[in-house]
Design an enzyme around this catalytic site. Structure first.
Site, PDB file in Angstrom:
ATOM      1  CE1 TYR A 230      38.248  33.719  44.653  1.00  0.00           C
ATOM      2  CE2 TYR A 230      39.427  33.615  46.745  1.00  0.00           C
ATOM      3  CZ  TYR A 230      39.366  33.361  45.381  1.00  0.00           C
ATOM      4  OH  TYR A 230      40.418  32.752  44.754  1.00  0.00           O
TER       5      TYR A 230
ATOM      6  CG  HIS B 114      38.928  37.917  39.276  1.00  0.00           C
ATOM      7  ND1 HIS B 114      40.086  37.373  38.771  1.00  0.00           N
ATOM      8  CD2 HIS B 114      39.210  39.201  39.586  1.00  0.00           C
ATOM      9  CE1 HIS B 114      41.031  38.301  38.789  1.00  0.00           C
ATOM     10  NE2 HIS B 114      40.529  39.417  39.277  1.00  0.00           N
TER      11      HIS B 114
ATOM     12  CE  LYS C 135      43.839  38.419  42.258  1.00  0.00           C
ATOM     13  NZ  LYS C 135      42.617  37.879  41.636  1.00  0.00           N
TER      14      LYS C 135
END
Lengths: 348, 348
Positions: free
Chosen positions: B278, B289, B320
């Site tokens: 993060y 997210h 991602k």
């Protein structure tokens, strides 16, 4: 009311039995009293249902932190036990005499609303750390509860699926092909091979184009007499072993077993697997979604939970089932024995 | 018009140059004539632009199949060259004197509408079979074109990303904690640790609960004086090495490097990775997210394309970016050197 740790059992009297077993499914009835596993005692301590238990050897009073720091309980078991209780289940430690068939299991979980006084079992749980390797041969009946390094828990259901499909094709014979590097090219293939049998990949996606076949496909077809390659199937298998070692033989065995079961395997490369499979191929034009991802492994393989998590997560994300084909050495007839193991996500 | 294979070059005259180089970007101008690589000649043969080329040594006429079966071309290169041409690109074999900086590259691809007579480069391509292991240290500038066993091609873009974020926390010091098996428990943690710093996981998701920390988190915090564990950071590192070996040191180095860059790493177990990260954590309540999946590897790691495909596919599926942290041995100051390598899907 006193609970006393004696060896690997925490014992209480009839009051403890009434309060913890009769109404909430903790422990095992022992004469008129109660026997708890240390894990259950830890949970009662954590909840504050009891403040201390007495260590029978030292007479020390143990609180939750002290019991957790002792060798009497594994923190992995405590975390999994707590998680299942939090999810509304009653469960029993899988000890000889406490539950049926405790071997290879840490906890027996009862369906919601039921407990150790009923006969039904919802899950047989094996609790492990994400750092514990798990022998593939021991899976198939139990649910793995994996505690990751930050203590989050994920559940993996394991089973032995029945692999079957309806794909069959009448194949031509004697199709000429050449071995090129680590693949095979058939310059002038009959249409049935690709368009009905879903063997190979045309060089351009049209009828009449040269057909590229993987070494696995070519070895299977050559040994059936469908392909005619210089040196025969043996030359292809030899080439496969050169580039993949023994893994080629395992993959070829699994490819053949899937085809024999009416299931069409194609490469699973894009999903990081050995094969993706189609159970009901009538023609390439009406191909559906592939149902399984298959990873081929030697029968003595041990999974690291992280690798399992990767495969299962990926399969789930592409709406396929993750199946491991465990290949053992050939039996007396020379046929390798294959065990199918499915692993999927479970939310208890 | 005749094309002649001489060693590893196929030569033609001025007519060939006009027809294939000037108007369609094949080959390299050589005096007034044309030099083609055998891969380009194979593509012209496949398309039917020429029917045969002459083998300068034997005087044999070679057609597409004959050239492909010879040692003059790799079928991997031919498949990738064809695929990029089919996608509308002009490209040059990366030969010394033909393109700038050919090292570590098989083809230089020009932007659509441009060719070898322009200066722009769209992609530098390395063409490999899915069975070719690729040294991680050689990646970062090129695009991998991976030909799978069924001859389908996928492209993987590699780069060296800048890893940075804005997460910082003022941490307390001397927080008591116990080492339990392969994790750490702080029975009475200050709120900032989890709720602001996103360290650990509360035993129940509420303030005031005991905080579970991974060995990595605990080792980092103990060496900063934040955690007070018996035996200090050394005891935690020792425990980490017992359960993970050298891998623990690599992971700890990457954990620290990420925190130093303002990025919060949490376990990537559910994604089969080492960490998810993060970049901008202000508080756990407003967590966004996670952006990256990070896999920690030794700097001398060689990828098998199948493993790469698995990681990249999974990361893409959960929106991602896939980053590999390549950890080299410590430099003279004792700091391990970390190189960041991002790998993503590319559709040219």
């Amino acid at each position: 009311m006193e609970l006393v740790l004696e060896g690997d059992v925490v014992r209480g009297g009839s009051e403890a039995r009434e309060r913890f077993y009769d109404s909430r499914g903790y422990g095992h009835v022992d004469g008129g009293g109660l026997a708890l596993s240390p894990v259950e005692a830890a949970h009662l301590l954590y909840r504050g249902d009891v403040e201390h238990i007495r260590d029978g050897r030292s007479d020390e009073a143990l609180d939750f932190q002290a019991l957790l720091s002792s060798a009497a309980v594994s923190e992995i078991d405590v975390l999994v036990y707590k998680d299942l209780r939090d999810r509304g289940f009653y469960l029993s430690p899988a000890r000889e005499g406490w539950v049926d068939g405790p071997s290879g299991t840490d906890f027996v979980v009862y369906p919601r609303g039921q407990g150790p006084w009923d006969d039904d079992v919802a899950y047989r749980i094996r609790a492990i750390s994400e750092r514990t390797a798990v022998s593939a041969a021991t899976l198939g009946d139990s649910v793995l509860a994996v505690v990751d390094e930050e203590s989050a828990i994920t559940y993996l259901e394991t089973s032995h699926p029945d692999i079957a499909g309806s794909s069959t094709t009448d194949l031509p014979s004697g199709v000429a092909a050449d071995l090129l590097g680590d693949r095979v090219l058939a310059p002038d293939p009959p249409e049935a091979l690709y368009f009905e049998g879903f063997y190979g990949q045309p060089l351009d996606d049209e009828a009449g184009e040269p057909l590229q076949l993987s070494l696995i496909e070519a070895a299977a077809l050559a040994s059936q007499g469908v392909l005619d390659v210089e040196g025969g199937a043996d030359a292809i298998v030899e080439c496969g072993r050169e580039v993949e070692g023994e893994r080629f033989d395992r993959r070829l065995a699994v490819y053949r077993a899937l085809r024999e079961r009416g299931v069409v395997p194609k490469t699973g490369y894009k999903f990081g697997a050995d094969f993706r499979t189609y159970a009901d191929v009538e023609s390439v034009d009406s191909l559906g979604h592939s149902e399984l991802l298959v990873r081929v492994l030697p029968a003595d393989h041990a999974f690291t939970p992280r690798d399992l998590a990767l495969d299962v997560r990926l399969a789930h994300g592409v709406r396929k089932r993750m199946v491991f084909a465990l290949v053992a050495e050939a039996d007396a007839d020379g046929d390798p024995r294959i065990e199918w193991l499915e692993v999927g996500r479970l939310t208890p």
